[in-house]
Design a protein around this motif. Sequence first.
Motif, PDB file in Angstrom:
ATOM      1  N   LEU A   5       0.820  -1.221   0.000  1.00 28.36           N
ATOM      2  CA  LEU A   5       0.000   0.000   0.000  1.00 28.36           C
ATOM      3  C   LEU A   5       0.851   1.267   0.000  1.00 28.36           C
ATOM      4  CD1 LEU A   5      -2.807  -1.008   2.532  1.00 28.36           C
ATOM      5  CD2 LEU A   5      -2.878  -1.075   0.037  1.00 28.36           C
ATOM      6  N   GLU A  53      -6.131   1.491  -0.393  1.00 34.10           N
ATOM      7  CA  GLU A  53      -7.470   1.071   0.011  1.00 34.10           C
ATOM      8  C   GLU A  53      -8.399   2.264  -0.171  1.00 34.10           C
ATOM      9  OE1 GLU A  53      -9.792  -1.006   3.798  1.00 34.10           O
ATOM     10  OE2 GLU A  53      -7.935   0.113   4.140  1.00 34.10           O
ATOM     11  N   HIS A  57     -13.289   0.803   1.422  1.00 31.12           N
ATOM     12  CA  HIS A  57     -12.468  -0.248   2.039  1.00 31.12           C
ATOM     13  C   HIS A  57     -12.195  -1.401   1.080  1.00 31.12           C
ATOM     14  CE1 HIS A  57     -12.893   1.902   5.784  1.00 31.12           C
ATOM     15  NE2 HIS A  57     -14.208   1.854   5.671  1.00 31.12           N
ATOM     16  N   LYS A  58     -12.090  -1.062  -0.208  1.00 34.56           N
ATOM     17  CA  LYS A  58     -11.700  -2.053  -1.217  1.00 34.56           C
ATOM     18  C   LYS A  58     -10.298  -1.731  -1.713  1.00 34.56           C
ATOM     19  CE  LYS A  58     -16.417  -2.956  -2.849  1.00 34.56           C
ATOM     20  NZ  LYS A  58     -17.337  -2.904  -4.016  1.00 34.56           N
ATOM     21  N   MET A  59      -9.537  -2.788  -1.968  1.00 35.01           N
ATOM     22  CA  MET A  59      -8.192  -2.590  -2.463  1.00 35.01           C
ATOM     23  C   MET A  59      -8.255  -2.167  -3.930  1.00 35.01           C
ATOM     24  SD  MET A  59      -6.305  -2.973   0.065  1.00 35.01           S
ATOM     25  CE  MET A  59      -6.496  -3.601   1.742  1.00 35.01           C
TER      26      MET A  59
END
Length: 295
Positions: A5, A53, A57-59
Amino acid sequence: MNNILGRIVSGKVTDENDKSYFVQIEGVTFLLDKSEIVKPLHIGSKFSGFAYENEDHKMQITRDAPKVQIDHFAFGQVVQSKYGLGVFVDIGLPNKDIAVSIDDLPELTKLWPKHGDYLMIALKVDKKGRIWGELADEQIFKDISTPGGKELMNHNLQATTYRLKLAGTRVITDDYHLGFIHPSERDVEPNLGKHVNVRVIGVLRDGTLNLSMKPRGYEAIDGDSKMLFAVLKHSDDYKLPYTDKSSPDDIKKYFGISKGQFKRAVGHLLKNRLVEQINGELKLTQKGIEFSIEE
């Protein structure tokens, strides 16, 4: 996730639907918006992009990487503040603003960055895989700055505040010169991240600029103040038998303005230490005698 990330990473396209490709990186699947892609990708092909993210809250992974990344500092614009949490900064992602923790902000909330202010941040990822904004420290600003020169003396500049201390406010100008504003050179302490107008009043040996947020004397004097100052300049002994205690009629008769206007004019001159009121008279100070309204 800490090594994925907030960075430019590479993965393999494993699937797709009408709106997205699915890119797998170290066993984690990231969404890639098809609207970013000009030439269609094939299953099994490699893709490199910025991983994060999103607000749902999705990658997600994007080809349009922001300048702000892990270990990459850049300015972002403050878009929101939340009491008890911190402020949120827009770094250019379409569906994610970056939080700067309350722990990194001034204790006084009135000095927090406001909407439209700018913070220089990089990204960091905590143990729970959450991305946060990390404020640049003094060394980062030194590394990106360039020394100012004597030719900047008395120039007007614009700068962004990046450190608030009891001793004064530290800023970096739009031309990347470091500067310092002593409390005596400002009327109100600016909040963190504020873009301010400043004037160079000194240049130190290392190229750091001493700055003022106060106007030049002649800029602070206008209208009735300028008229009153001119009358004093041309009067005998640089004084007049009028003060803010004089009657409205006497003031109106002599100066042609109301007592309220007179008091405001006197107040401006007093603030700039150009006059004083002694024994029922308004008189120029030594600074006032030497001061030129055209300077």
